[in-house]
Scaffold this motif. Structure first.
Motif, PDB file in Angstrom:
ATOM      1  N   ARG A  48       0.832  -1.221   0.000  1.00 54.17           N
ATOM      2  CA  ARG A  48       0.000   0.000   0.000  1.00 54.17           C
ATOM      3  C   ARG A  48       0.856   1.255   0.000  1.00 54.17           C
ATOM      4  O   ARG A  48       0.503   2.254  -0.628  1.00 54.17           O
ATOM      5  CB  ARG A  48      -0.953  -0.020   1.169  1.00 54.17           C
ATOM      6  N   LYS A  49       1.990   1.215   0.697  1.00 49.31           N
ATOM      7  CA  LYS A  49       2.890   2.358   0.664  1.00 49.31           C
ATOM      8  C   LYS A  49       3.479   2.539  -0.731  1.00 49.31           C
ATOM      9  O   LYS A  49       3.578   3.654  -1.229  1.00 49.31           O
ATOM     10  CB  LYS A  49       4.017   2.189   1.686  1.00 49.31           C
ATOM     11  N   GLY A  50       3.871   1.439  -1.371  1.00 48.62           N
ATOM     12  CA  GLY A  50       4.442   1.510  -2.709  1.00 48.62           C
ATOM     13  C   GLY A  50       3.409   1.891  -3.755  1.00 48.62           C
ATOM     14  O   GLY A  50       3.737   2.531  -4.769  1.00 48.62           O
ATOM     15  N   LEU A  51       2.167   1.508  -3.517  1.00 40.46           N
ATOM     16  CA  LEU A  51       1.103   1.806  -4.471  1.00 40.46           C
ATOM     17  C   LEU A  51       0.876   3.312  -4.601  1.00 40.46           C
ATOM     18  O   LEU A  51       0.608   3.812  -5.695  1.00 40.46           O
ATOM     19  CB  LEU A  51      -0.192   1.110  -4.040  1.00 40.46           C
ATOM     20  N   ASP A  52       1.004   4.029  -3.512  1.00 37.00           N
ATOM     21  CA  ASP A  52       0.842   5.487  -3.579  1.00 37.00           C
ATOM     22  C   ASP A  52       1.856   6.105  -4.540  1.00 37.00           C
ATOM     23  O   ASP A  52       1.521   6.997  -5.309  1.00 37.00           O
ATOM     24  CB  ASP A  52       1.010   6.094  -2.178  1.00 37.00           C
ATOM     25  N   GLU A 163      -6.073  -6.827  -4.697  1.00 30.39           N
ATOM     26  CA  GLU A 163      -5.141  -5.694  -4.779  1.00 30.39           C
ATOM     27  C   GLU A 163      -4.716  -5.443  -6.221  1.00 30.39           C
ATOM     28  O   GLU A 163      -4.527  -4.294  -6.621  1.00 30.39           O
ATOM     29  CB  GLU A 163      -3.915  -5.948  -3.894  1.00 30.39           C
ATOM     30  N   THR A 164      -4.571  -6.477  -7.013  1.00 37.67           N
ATOM     31  CA  THR A 164      -4.218  -6.304  -8.421  1.00 37.67           C
ATOM     32  C   THR A 164      -5.336  -5.564  -9.156  1.00 37.67           C
ATOM     33  O   THR A 164      -5.077  -4.658  -9.955  1.00 37.67           O
ATOM     34  CB  THR A 164      -3.959  -7.667  -9.077  1.00 37.67           C
ATOM     35  N   GLU A 165      -6.582  -5.936  -8.868  1.00 36.09           N
ATOM     36  CA  GLU A 165      -7.713  -5.220  -9.461  1.00 36.09           C
ATOM     37  C   GLU A 165      -7.734  -3.759  -9.014  1.00 36.09           C
ATOM     38  O   GLU A 165      -8.044  -2.868  -9.799  1.00 36.09           O
ATOM     39  CB  GLU A 165      -9.022  -5.901  -9.070  1.00 36.09           C
ATOM     40  N   ARG A 166      -7.386  -3.538  -7.778  1.00 31.44           N
ATOM     41  CA  ARG A 166      -7.350  -2.174  -7.237  1.00 31.44           C
ATOM     42  C   ARG A 166      -6.290  -1.343  -7.954  1.00 31.44           C
ATOM     43  O   ARG A 166      -6.522  -0.177  -8.286  1.00 31.44           O
ATOM     44  CB  ARG A 166      -7.067  -2.229  -5.740  1.00 31.44           C
ATOM     45  N   ALA A 168      -5.237  -1.822 -11.000  1.00 32.40           N
ATOM     46  CA  ALA A 168      -5.749  -1.563 -12.351  1.00 32.40           C
ATOM     47  C   ALA A 168      -6.780  -0.427 -12.342  1.00 32.40           C
ATOM     48  O   ALA A 168      -6.807   0.406 -13.243  1.00 32.40           O
ATOM     49  CB  ALA A 168      -6.366  -2.835 -12.931  1.00 32.40           C
ATOM     50  N   GLU A 169      -7.608  -0.394 -11.312  1.00 31.89           N
ATOM     51  CA  GLU A 169      -8.609   0.679 -11.219  1.00 31.89           C
ATOM     52  C   GLU A 169      -7.967   2.040 -10.949  1.00 31.89           C
ATOM     53  O   GLU A 169      -8.409   3.059 -11.476  1.00 31.89           O
ATOM     54  CB  GLU A 169      -9.616   0.365 -10.108  1.00 31.89           C
ATOM     55  N   LEU A 170      -6.925   2.031 -10.133  1.00 34.37           N
ATOM     56  CA  LEU A 170      -6.274   3.304  -9.808  1.00 34.37           C
ATOM     57  C   LEU A 170      -5.456   3.858 -10.981  1.00 34.37           C
ATOM     58  O   LEU A 170      -5.239   5.066 -11.064  1.00 34.37           O
ATOM     59  CB  LEU A 170      -5.369   3.141  -8.578  1.00 34.37           C
ATOM     60  N   LEU A 171      -5.014   2.993 -11.864  1.00 29.28           N
ATOM     61  CA  LEU A 171      -4.226   3.435 -13.005  1.00 29.28           C
ATOM     62  C   LEU A 171      -5.132   3.621 -14.224  1.00 29.28           C
ATOM     63  O   LEU A 171      -4.875   3.089 -15.293  1.00 29.28           O
ATOM     64  CB  LEU A 171      -3.107   2.443 -13.322  1.00 29.28           C
ATOM     65  N   THR A 172      -6.168   4.361 -14.060  1.00 30.91           N
ATOM     66  CA  THR A 172      -7.076   4.611 -15.180  1.00 30.91           C
ATOM     67  C   THR A 172      -6.559   5.761 -16.027  1.00 30.91           C
ATOM     68  O   THR A 172      -5.709   6.538 -15.609  1.00 30.91           O
ATOM     69  CB  THR A 172      -8.491   4.973 -14.677  1.00 30.91           C
TER      70      THR A 172
END
Length: 174
Positions: A48-52, A163-166, A168-172
């Motif tokens: 989650r930290k890296g995802l930001d 989390e993978t789906e998340r 993909a959704e965040l990188l719209t």
């Protein structure tokens, strides 16, 4: 201190009842639980930290609709999925191996029982009970560790997919 000593004594007694196969199962079970805890820590905290940072970098891009931008997006999603699924195959493999080790312990325990019967006949019940005890303890230990590991393995796979789906959704595209 006395309670710790008693607990260690009980664990040692249990390991002696199961024989050398149970010691191997104990080591693999510790490895299994270390991997499970590491994956939960990674998914719940580190990822989650890296995802930001990934999302910030993506949103900073001016252009997100071109072929190149789509390949970059797919690469980011794929890399994220790869890191999320790391060690899950090993966890699943350990969950499959532990009952087989329990079966190996059953076989060695029964061989020990038959060896006692060959040497002393059916008159040495104490000797026969040791082999039967080893067989039953290793079978139980293999099944218990594998079943608990399977539950957490399935939960980790579900969380990794979510989390993978998340990602993909965040990188719209914007």
């Amino acid at each position: 201190m006395t309670a710790l000593r008693e607990s260690l004594g009980k664990i040692w007694f249990f390991l002696e009842m199961g024989g050398p196969v149970l010691v191997g199962m104990f080591v693999l079970s510790i490895l299994l639980w270390i991997l499970i805890l590491e994956r939960y820590w990674f998914i719940c905290v580190t990822h989650r930290k890296g995802l930001d940072g990934i999302v910030f970098g993506w949103r900073k891009r001016k252009e997100t609709t071109s072929w190149t931008a789509n390949r970059i997006r797919e690469a980011l999603i794929s890399e994220s999925a790869s890191t999320l699924q790391q060690s899950l195959f090993l966890i699943k493999t350990l969950c499959a191996v532990l009952p087989l080790l329990g079966l190996l312990g059953t076989v060695t325990g029964m061989i020990q029982t038959f060896d006692v019967m060959t040497r002393f006949g059916t008159g040495n019940l104490r000797g026969m009970a040791g082999g039967i005890s080893e067989a039953l303890v290793t079978t139980m230990a293999g099944l218990v560790t594998a079943l608990s590991g399977l539950f957490f393995s399935a939960d980790l796979r579900r969380r990794a997919a979510s989390e993978t789906e998340r990602v993909a959704e965040l990188l719209t595209q914007h």
